[in-house]
Design a protein around this motif. Structure first.
Motif, PDB file in Angstrom:
ATOM      1  N   SER A 159      -4.113  -2.433   4.478  1.00  0.00           N
ATOM      2  CA  SER A 159      -3.456  -1.362   3.727  1.00  0.00           C
ATOM      3  C   SER A 159      -2.018  -1.738   3.395  1.00  0.00           C
ATOM      4  O   SER A 159      -1.528  -1.505   2.273  1.00  0.00           O
ATOM      5  CB  SER A 159      -3.477  -0.061   4.532  1.00  0.00           C
ATOM      6  N   PHE A 160      -1.335  -2.335   4.352  1.00  0.00           N
ATOM      7  CA  PHE A 160       0.065  -2.742   4.151  1.00  0.00           C
ATOM      8  C   PHE A 160       0.167  -3.804   3.055  1.00  0.00           C
ATOM      9  O   PHE A 160       1.056  -3.753   2.189  1.00  0.00           O
ATOM     10  CB  PHE A 160       0.628  -3.274   5.472  1.00  0.00           C
ATOM     11  N   LEU A 161      -0.743  -4.771   3.054  1.00  0.00           N
ATOM     12  CA  LEU A 161      -0.735  -5.825   2.041  1.00  0.00           C
ATOM     13  C   LEU A 161      -1.013  -5.264   0.653  1.00  0.00           C
ATOM     14  O   LEU A 161      -0.386  -5.686  -0.334  1.00  0.00           O
ATOM     15  CB  LEU A 161      -1.772  -6.899   2.393  1.00  0.00           C
ATOM     16  N   LEU A 162      -1.933  -4.321   0.553  1.00  0.00           N
ATOM     17  CA  LEU A 162      -2.234  -3.708  -0.741  1.00  0.00           C
ATOM     18  C   LEU A 162      -1.034  -2.940  -1.280  1.00  0.00           C
ATOM     19  O   LEU A 162      -0.783  -2.922  -2.493  1.00  0.00           O
ATOM     20  CB  LEU A 162      -3.430  -2.766  -0.612  1.00  0.00           C
ATOM     21  N   LYS A 163      -0.294  -2.333  -0.400  1.00  0.00           N
ATOM     22  CA  LYS A 163       0.859  -1.521  -0.803  1.00  0.00           C
ATOM     23  C   LYS A 163       1.971  -2.374  -1.401  1.00  0.00           C
ATOM     24  O   LYS A 163       2.798  -1.893  -2.185  1.00  0.00           O
ATOM     25  CB  LYS A 163       1.375  -0.734   0.408  1.00  0.00           C
ATOM     26  N   ARG A 164       2.003  -3.641  -1.077  1.00  0.00           N
ATOM     27  CA  ARG A 164       3.050  -4.539  -1.569  1.00  0.00           C
ATOM     28  C   ARG A 164       2.702  -5.196  -2.907  1.00  0.00           C
ATOM     29  O   ARG A 164       3.543  -5.879  -3.495  1.00  0.00           O
ATOM     30  CB  ARG A 164       3.319  -5.634  -0.531  1.00  0.00           C
ATOM     31  N   LEU A 165       1.496  -4.993  -3.383  1.00  0.00           N
ATOM     32  CA  LEU A 165       1.061  -5.642  -4.613  1.00  0.00           C
ATOM     33  C   LEU A 165       1.481  -4.843  -5.844  1.00  0.00           C
ATOM     34  O   LEU A 165       1.896  -3.686  -5.750  1.00  0.00           O
ATOM     35  CB  LEU A 165      -0.466  -5.818  -4.598  1.00  0.00           C
TER      36      LEU A 165
ATOM     37  N   GLY B  97      -8.827  -9.772   3.941  1.00  0.00           N
ATOM     38  CA  GLY B  97     -10.009  -8.921   3.879  1.00  0.00           C
ATOM     39  C   GLY B  97     -11.252  -9.654   4.343  1.00  0.00           C
ATOM     40  O   GLY B  97     -12.085  -9.093   5.069  1.00  0.00           O
ATOM     41  N   LEU B  98     -11.393 -10.910   3.926  1.00  0.00           N
ATOM     42  CA  LEU B  98     -12.537 -11.713   4.352  1.00  0.00           C
ATOM     43  C   LEU B  98     -12.500 -11.955   5.858  1.00  0.00           C
ATOM     44  O   LEU B  98     -13.540 -11.884   6.537  1.00  0.00           O
ATOM     45  CB  LEU B  98     -12.539 -13.049   3.608  1.00  0.00           C
ATOM     46  N   MET B  99     -11.310 -12.222   6.402  1.00  0.00           N
ATOM     47  CA  MET B  99     -11.176 -12.457   7.839  1.00  0.00           C
ATOM     48  C   MET B  99     -11.536 -11.199   8.641  1.00  0.00           C
ATOM     49  O   MET B  99     -12.145 -11.291   9.714  1.00  0.00           O
ATOM     50  CB  MET B  99      -9.748 -12.901   8.178  1.00  0.00           C
ATOM     51  N   VAL B 100     -11.174 -10.026   8.112  1.00  0.00           N
ATOM     52  CA  VAL B 100     -11.523  -8.769   8.787  1.00  0.00           C
ATOM     53  C   VAL B 100     -13.036  -8.617   8.856  1.00  0.00           C
ATOM     54  O   VAL B 100     -13.590  -8.265   9.906  1.00  0.00           O
ATOM     55  CB  VAL B 100     -10.893  -7.563   8.055  1.00  0.00           C
TER      56      VAL B 100
ATOM     57  N   GLY C 195      -9.704   0.656  18.993  1.00  0.00           N
ATOM     58  CA  GLY C 195      -8.476  -0.131  18.856  1.00  0.00           C
ATOM     59  C   GLY C 195      -8.656  -1.326  17.942  1.00  0.00           C
ATOM     60  O   GLY C 195      -7.775  -1.634  17.129  1.00  0.00           O
ATOM     61  N   ARG C 196      -9.784  -2.023  18.063  1.00  0.00           N
ATOM     62  CA  ARG C 196     -10.032  -3.175  17.192  1.00  0.00           C
ATOM     63  C   ARG C 196     -10.059  -2.755  15.732  1.00  0.00           C
ATOM     64  O   ARG C 196      -9.431  -3.395  14.867  1.00  0.00           O
ATOM     65  CB  ARG C 196     -11.353  -3.843  17.566  1.00  0.00           C
ATOM     66  N   ALA C 197     -10.782  -1.676  15.426  1.00  0.00           N
ATOM     67  CA  ALA C 197     -10.909  -1.231  14.038  1.00  0.00           C
ATOM     68  C   ALA C 197      -9.563  -0.795  13.467  1.00  0.00           C
ATOM     69  O   ALA C 197      -9.181  -1.198  12.359  1.00  0.00           O
ATOM     70  CB  ALA C 197     -11.927  -0.092  13.950  1.00  0.00           C
ATOM     71  N   LEU C 198      -8.835   0.020  14.219  1.00  0.00           N
ATOM     72  CA  LEU C 198      -7.544   0.510  13.740  1.00  0.00           C
ATOM     73  C   LEU C 198      -6.564  -0.630  13.509  1.00  0.00           C
ATOM     74  O   LEU C 198      -5.802  -0.639  12.531  1.00  0.00           O
ATOM     75  CB  LEU C 198      -6.966   1.502  14.759  1.00  0.00           C
ATOM     76  N   THR C 199      -6.587  -1.614  14.399  1.00  0.00           N
ATOM     77  CA  THR C 199      -5.659  -2.742  14.301  1.00  0.00           C
ATOM     78  C   THR C 199      -6.021  -3.690  13.163  1.00  0.00           C
ATOM     79  O   THR C 199      -5.141  -4.164  12.437  1.00  0.00           O
ATOM     80  CB  THR C 199      -5.639  -3.524  15.633  1.00  0.00           C
ATOM     81  N   LEU C 200      -7.307  -3.964  12.990  1.00  0.00           N
ATOM     82  CA  LEU C 200      -7.735  -4.908  11.960  1.00  0.00           C
ATOM     83  C   LEU C 200      -7.468  -4.401  10.555  1.00  0.00           C
ATOM     84  O   LEU C 200      -7.052  -5.162   9.674  1.00  0.00           O
ATOM     85  CB  LEU C 200      -9.228  -5.213  12.113  1.00  0.00           C
ATOM     86  N   VAL C 201      -7.689  -3.122  10.319  1.00  0.00           N
ATOM     87  CA  VAL C 201      -7.621  -2.598   8.947  1.00  0.00           C
ATOM     88  C   VAL C 201      -6.196  -2.293   8.513  1.00  0.00           C
ATOM     89  O   VAL C 201      -5.880  -2.373   7.318  1.00  0.00           O
ATOM     90  CB  VAL C 201      -8.516  -1.345   8.811  1.00  0.00           C
ATOM     91  N   PHE C 202      -5.314  -1.972   9.464  1.00  0.00           N
ATOM     92  CA  PHE C 202      -3.959  -1.565   9.076  1.00  0.00           C
ATOM     93  C   PHE C 202      -3.234  -2.600   8.214  1.00  0.00           C
ATOM     94  O   PHE C 202      -2.645  -2.245   7.187  1.00  0.00           O
ATOM     95  CB  PHE C 202      -3.118  -1.230  10.313  1.00  0.00           C
ATOM     96  N   PRO C 203      -3.205  -3.895   8.582  1.00  0.00           N
ATOM     97  CA  PRO C 203      -2.511  -4.863   7.729  1.00  0.00           C
ATOM     98  C   PRO C 203      -3.071  -4.929   6.309  1.00  0.00           C
ATOM     99  O   PRO C 203      -2.327  -5.219   5.359  1.00  0.00           O
ATOM    100  CB  PRO C 203      -2.717  -6.197   8.471  1.00  0.00           C
TER     101      PRO C 203
END
Length: 313
Positions: free
Chosen positions: A161-167, A200-203, A151-159
């Motif tokens: 991907s979302f942020l990259l998609k908006r660039l 990314g650094l915070m993750v 759960g931690r891994a799935l939750t941390l990485v998802f945002p």
């Protein structure tokens, strides 16, 4: 300069193998293929042995199963693009496919880091409270730890991907490796990458950074417990139960640190060096973990030999 916003039109991304050595890809892919085959076969063997041997249905081996499943996930995530580049010279990857691969590479990496920490906790409990070991690490506790790790891994990485998609990106983007990594995708953006970079650094800090600190703390406590044991033979026996895990920790963190160092300080290094380090980071742990545990863990080694002898008769 032609710029694409990824929310409307998707830019084109091209993976990179070993630049300048394209004519030798057939030869280069052979050891990589052998690494994949060995990794997958080794991890499946470990899972099979643990699954079929009731005597191995213990907390230590349940955590090893988690590590093995993670290594299998990491191997199968990178395999398709690796061989599309080296075997078919097919470098282009759709943007969404790149994001999906990046997501799972980082998810499995964070899971592996957390599983190694859980295994350190397992060793601490086994050495500190041997009589209460099974009572503390019950099946429900182990399942809870596994779910929390995933759960931690799935939750941390998802945002991320979302942020990259908006660039915004250029129409054509050349990546540095034969697979997609967050830090590599960020370099290709032409819009502000500040938020994505900070996140990314915070993750990294909240996952592998925290895990590494807790790993050091765990082994400090383990060492203190071992030194308090009166018998020298018992001290050696206790430490021997940690050898495989220590090897797995170094196998995971050493390539990761090496890749970070080469990215930070190796700007003048050949691109081939960067690709080699990235491949070592993702390919070596899934390869070495089953080898180390098969050699250094007597219970697994004996049962593997027993299976081979049984089939050889």
């Amino acid at each position: 300069m032609s710029v694409f916003n990824s929310s409307t039109l998707y830019p084109r991304f091209f993976l990179t193998g070993f630049s300048g050595l394209e004519s030798s890809y057939g030869l280069i892919s052979l050891p990589i293929f052998l690494v994949y085959v060995t990794s997958i076969a080794g991890n499946i063997t470990i899972l099979f042995i643990i699954r079929t041997e009731p005597s191995l249905h213990q907390p230590m081996y349940y955590f090893l199963s988690m590590l093995t499943l993670t290594d299998l996930g990491l191997s199968t995530t990178t395999l398709p693009t690796m061989f599309s580049v080296f075997w078919f010279h097919a470098r282009e990857i759709p943007f969404n496919a790149c994001l999906i691969q990046m997501y799972f590479i980082h998810v499995f990496s964070i899971i592996e880091s957390a599983v190694l920490l859980a295994m350190a906790f397992d060793r601490f409990v086994a050495i500190r409270e041997p009589l209460r070991y099974a009572a503390i690490l019950t099946n429900s506790v182990i399942i809870g730890i596994g779910l929390a790790i995933a759960g931690r891994a799935l939750t941390l990485v998802f945002p991320a991907s979302f942020l990259l998609k908006r660039l915004q990106y250029r129409a054509v983007n050349i990546l540095s490796y034969p697979f997609c990594l967050h830090q590599d995708l960020i370099k290709t953006t032409v819009s502000s990458r500040r938020v994505s970079s900070i996140y990314g650094l915070m993750v990294v800090i909240c996952s592998m950074g925290l895990d590494s600190v807790l790993l050091l703390l765990s082994y400090t406590l383990i060492l203190g417990t071992v030194l308090s044991i009166a018998s020298k033979a018992e001290r050696v026996k206790a430490l021997n139960t940690c050898i495989s895990h220590i090897c797995a920790v170094f196998t995971f963190y050493t390539p990761m640190i090496g890749l970070s160092m080469i990215r930070r300080y190796g700007q003048n290094a050949s691109p081939i060096v960067h690709v080699i380090m990235a491949n070592v980071y993702l390919l070596v742990p899934p390869l070495m973990n089953p080898i180390v545990y098969s050699i250094k863990t007597k219970q697994i080694r004996d049962r593997i030999l027993k299976k081979f002898k049984k089939h050889a008769v």
